[in-house]
Design an enzyme around this catalytic site. Structure first.
Site, mmCIF file in Angstrom:
data_model
loop_
_atom_site.group_PDB
_atom_site.id
_atom_site.type_symbol
_atom_site.label_atom_id
_atom_site.label_comp_id
_atom_site.label_asym_id
_atom_site.label_seq_id
_atom_site.Cartn_x
_atom_site.Cartn_y
_atom_site.Cartn_z
ATOM 1 N N ASP A 148 0.864 -1.187 0.000
ATOM 2 C CA ASP A 148 0.000 0.000 0.000
ATOM 3 C C ASP A 148 0.897 1.233 0.000
ATOM 4 O O ASP A 148 2.123 1.120 -0.135
ATOM 5 C CB ASP A 148 -0.959 -0.028 1.211
ATOM 6 C CG ASP A 148 -2.304 0.583 0.857
ATOM 7 O OD1 ASP A 148 -2.301 1.751 0.436
ATOM 8 O OD2 ASP A 148 -3.337 -0.102 0.980
ATOM 9 N N HIS B 104 -2.687 3.369 -4.584
ATOM 10 C CA HIS B 104 -2.140 2.798 -3.339
ATOM 11 C C HIS B 104 -0.697 2.322 -3.558
ATOM 12 O O HIS B 104 -0.306 1.263 -3.056
ATOM 13 C CB HIS B 104 -2.998 1.616 -2.857
ATOM 14 C CG HIS B 104 -4.288 2.023 -2.212
ATOM 15 N ND1 HIS B 104 -4.367 2.481 -0.929
ATOM 16 C CD2 HIS B 104 -5.553 2.046 -2.693
ATOM 17 C CE1 HIS B 104 -5.641 2.762 -0.626
ATOM 18 N NE2 HIS B 104 -6.369 2.508 -1.688
ATOM 19 N N GLU C 202 -9.693 2.786 -5.306
ATOM 20 C CA GLU C 202 -9.353 4.159 -4.935
ATOM 21 C C GLU C 202 -8.136 4.717 -5.688
ATOM 22 O O GLU C 202 -7.255 5.318 -5.075
ATOM 23 C CB GLU C 202 -9.087 4.236 -3.424
ATOM 24 C CG GLU C 202 -10.275 3.848 -2.578
ATOM 25 C CD GLU C 202 -9.987 3.915 -1.091
ATOM 26 O OE1 GLU C 202 -10.804 4.484 -0.371
ATOM 27 O OE2 GLU C 202 -8.943 3.394 -0.635
HETATM 28 C C1 ACM Z 1 -11.016 -0.384 0.419
HETATM 29 O O1 ACM Z 1 -11.530 -0.306 1.565
HETATM 30 N N1 ACM Z 1 -10.455 0.676 -0.140
HETATM 31 C C2 ACM Z 1 -10.995 -1.634 -0.303
#
Ligand code: ACM
Length: 540
Positions: free
Chosen positions: A194, A264, A331
Site C-alpha cells: 500500500d 495505493h 481508490e
Molecule cells: C477499500 O476499503 N479501499 C478496499
C-alpha cells in the site's frame, strides 16, 4: 464452481432441519445444519486415542491432539488403526463427492466418529468436536451423545488483514490463521502492499523492500494523522511466506496475496519515482493515512511500469499456491493521469476513452499475466468501472448496487461491504480506543444479509461467499487486532457458514457465553460490548 451452485441450490430448497432438546452445554459456533441428541455420553480418558483413515486426515488428527494438549492439558495419542477399538475418536475421509467441508459427527458411549465428505470436512468436524469439550483445562470431558450433520453455506469464507499500515510478526499471522480455523473460515486475504509500505520480498526487484518497506515515521492519530520521526517498517521473506502458507494449508485455509495497483502505490514510487506521472520528483512512503492526499501519486502507463507489473505478479503467482491473486484496483486517484500529458498521449494511442478505461487497461494487463500462470484475478469493485472480463472475481467493499452490477455483468462476487464487515470500525460507542469512525456492533455483523435480496436464484449463485476486513491504520499491536476481531469474527463466521434457517440472534447471544470462555482459553483479547448487549436482552 459447480459445487458452489449445487450448494446454493440446496439451501434455497429449504431442506434444513434444526435440533431440539439439546443439552445446554452444546454451544457450537457457527451453528450446524442439524444436531440430534441421543442418550448417554462418551467419557474421554487419557487412554482414548485418535485414529485416522488415511494420511490426508493425519493433519486433522495431529491438530486435535495438539489442541487438547495445548489448551486442555491432555494430548491424546494419534494412531493409524484398521480395526478400531472402543475409546477411540475416529477420523474418516469418506471422499463421497458431496459438498466440500461437510461432515457427520457422531458421539456414542462407545466412541466418537467424524466422517468428512473430504479432508476439509474432517477438519471442520474436529472444530465442532472441540466445541463439545469442556472449556476449562484439567477435567477429563464427558461428551453428550449426539449426531451433528453439517456443511457450509458458502464456499468462500474469508478474513483479510492489512499488514502495511501496521506490520505484524509471523507468529501473530499464524495466531490469526488459528483464529480463522477455529471459526471454520477458509480464506486468508493478505493485504501486502500500500502507500505506507511494501511488505513482501521480491527477488526480481530487491529494492522494493530495501527502500519501500520502511517509512520515515510512525503515523499517529485519526486521519490524516501526524508522524513521529521514527523509522517504521518490516517485510516478509519468501521463507516466511512459505511457512505461513503451509501453516494455513494444514488448517484448510488458502492464503490470497494482494498487491494493490495502480493506486495505493507510494511504496513502489518511493523506490522508483520514475514510475509515477511526476518522474522527476523524489518520493517517500506515505507519512499520513488516506489515499487522496496531494502527495500520493499513482502508476503511470509506461513500458517500464508494465514490465515491472509482469515481473512482480509472475513472482507472486509462483510463490503462492493459491488459484487466486488479488490485484487491489481500489481508490486510484485519476487526477494524476488527467494532469499528465504523457498519460493522455498513451490513452489516445490505445483508444482509451477516459481514465476509468485506463484503470481497466492496467487490470486487464495484470489479469493476462495471472491467467498465463493458470490463476484467476480478484479485485476490489472499482475494477468494474471501465469494464473487465467476466472471469475476474469482484470483491465488493462498497454498497449493494456495486455488487448487483458485478453480478448482473456475469462476475462471481465476494461480499465484504464495509458497513457490515470492516472490523476496524468501532464496535461500541463507549470504546475509548482510537478506531475508524462509525459503528459496527456485533448484532449488525450477525444480521448482515450476505445475498442482496434483489437477486434472482441464478444470480444469488454468483455470490461465492463473504469476508471480513481488518484495516490497521489504528491497529498497531496484535492485542488490538484481537480486540477488533472478537467477538465479531464469531458472528461473521456463523453468517458465512450457517444457512439463514439455522441462524437465530437470540441463540447466538446465549452461545456467546461459552464462546467468551473459549476466547479466554485461547488467550484472545476481546471487546466487552457484548456484555452490554446481554444486559439489554435480559431486561427485555
Ligand atoms: C477499500 O476499503 N479501499 C478496499
Amino acid at each position: 464452481m459447480l459445487r458452489d451452485f449445487i450448494m446454493t441450490a440446496f439451501f434455497l430448497s429449504g431442506a434444513i432441519v434444526q435440533a431440539q432438546d439439546l443439552p445446554k452445554s452444546v454451544s457450537i459456533i457457527p451453528q450446524p445444519v442439524e444436531i440430534i441428541s441421543s442418550s448417554g455420553a462418551f467419557d474421554l480418558r487419557t487412554n482414548t486415542s485418535i485414529s485416522f483413515s488415511s494420511k490426508e486426515v493425519l493433519p486433522s488428527a495431529v491438530y486435535l491432539s495438539d489442541y487438547l494438549g495445548r489448551y486442555l492439558g491432555y494430548p491424546l495419542a494419534v494412531k493409524r488403526e484398521k480395526v478400531t477399538p472402543k475409546q477411540t475418536i475416529r477420523l474418516i475421509n469418506q471422499k463421497n463427492g458431496q459438498i466440500s467441508g461437510g461432515y457427520r459427527l457422531e458421539v456414542t458411549p462407545d466412541g466418537i466418529t467424524i466422517n468428512g465428505n473430504d479432508d476439509a470436512g474432517v477438519f471442520y468436524g474436529v472444530q465442532t468436536l472441540i466445541q463439545l469439550l469442556p472449556i476449562r483445562a484439567g477435567i477429563m470431558p464427558v461428551v453428550p451423545a449426539l449426531t451433528v450433520r453439517d456443511y457450509p453455506r458458502f464456499a468462500y469464507r474469508g478474513m483479510h488483514l492489512d499488514v502495511v499500515r501496521h506490520f505484524f510478526p509471523v507468529s501473530f499471522i499464524k495466531q490469526y490463521i488459528d483464529y480463522l480455523a477455529l471459526h471454520k473460515m477458509n480464506y486468508f486475504h493478505w493485504h501486502l502492499t500500500d502507500d505506507q509500505g511494501w511488505r513482501i520480498q521480491m527477488k526480481c526487484r530487491p529494492e522494493l523492500t530495501e527502500v519501500g518497506s520502511y517509512r520515515e515515521g510512525e503515523i499517529e492519530g485519526l486521519y490524516p494523522g501526524v508522524y513521529t520521526p521514527l523509522p517504521y517498517g518490516g517485510y516478509y521473506t519468501h521463507e516466511h511466506v512459505k511457512e505461513i502458507v503451509a501453516y494455513a494449508a494444514e488448517r484448510y485455509i488458502t492464503v490470497i496475496p494482494e498487491i494493490d495497483i495502480p493506486g495505493h502505490c507510494m511504496a513502489v514510487l518511493a523506490t522508483y519515482p520514475q514510475f509515477s506521472t511526476t518522474p522527476d520528483e523524489a518520493k517517500k512512503c506515505a507519512l499520513t493515512w488516506g489515499i487522496f492526499n496531494k502527495e500520493n501519486n499513482v502508476l503511470a502507463p509506461t513500458p517500464e511500469v508494465f514490465e515491472f507489473l509482469k515481473d512482480v505478479f509472475s513472482e507472486i503467482c509462483d510463490l503462492f499456491p493459491a488459484s487466486y491473486i488479488h490485484v487491489g484496483g481500489d481508490e486510484c486517484a485519476k487526477r494524476w493521469w488527467q494532469a499528465s500529458d504523457q498519460t493522455q498521449r498513451f490513452m489516445k494511442e490505445q483508444g482509451l476513452k477516459d481514465e476509468k478505461a485506463l484503470q481497466s487497461y492496467f487490470i486487464h494487463y495484470v489479469q493476462q499475466v495471472v491467467n498465463a500462470k493458470g490463476k484467476t484475478l480478484i479485485g476490489w469493485d472499482e475494477i468494474l468501472e471501465g469494464g473487465i472480463s467476466p472471469d475476474c472475481i469482484v470483491m465488493n467493499w462498497r454498497t449493494t448496487p456495486h455488487a448487483v452490477k458485478a453480478i448482473k455483468t456475469g462476475h462471481r462476487v465476494i461480499m465484504t461491504p464495509s458497513a457490515y464487515t470492516y472490523l476496524n470500525i468501532k464496535e461500541s460507542r463507549s470504546q475509548s480506543e482510537l478506531a475508524f469512525p462509525g459503528l459496527l456492533p456485533l448484532e449488525k455483523v450477525y444480521k448482515f444479509d450476505v445475498i442482496p435480496d434483489s437477486l434472482t436464484v441464478a444470480e444469488a449463485s454468483q455470490v461465492w461467499g463473504g469476508q471480513g476486513c481488518l484495516w490497521t491504520e489504528y491497529v498497531s499491536t496484535p492485542w488490538k487486532a484481537e480486540y477488533c476481531l472478537f467477538p465479531r469474527l464469531s458472528a461473521l463466521a456463523e453468517n458465512l457458514w450457517s444457512a439463514p434457517e439455522c441462524k437465530s440472534w437470540e441463540r447466538f447471544v446465549q452461545k456467546m457465553e461459552q464462546q467468551y470462555q473459549r476466547y479466554d482459553l485461547w488467550g484472545a483479547r476481546y471487546s466487552e460490548a457484548f456484555f452490554r448487549v446481554q444486559d439489554i436482552l435480559r431486561k427485555r
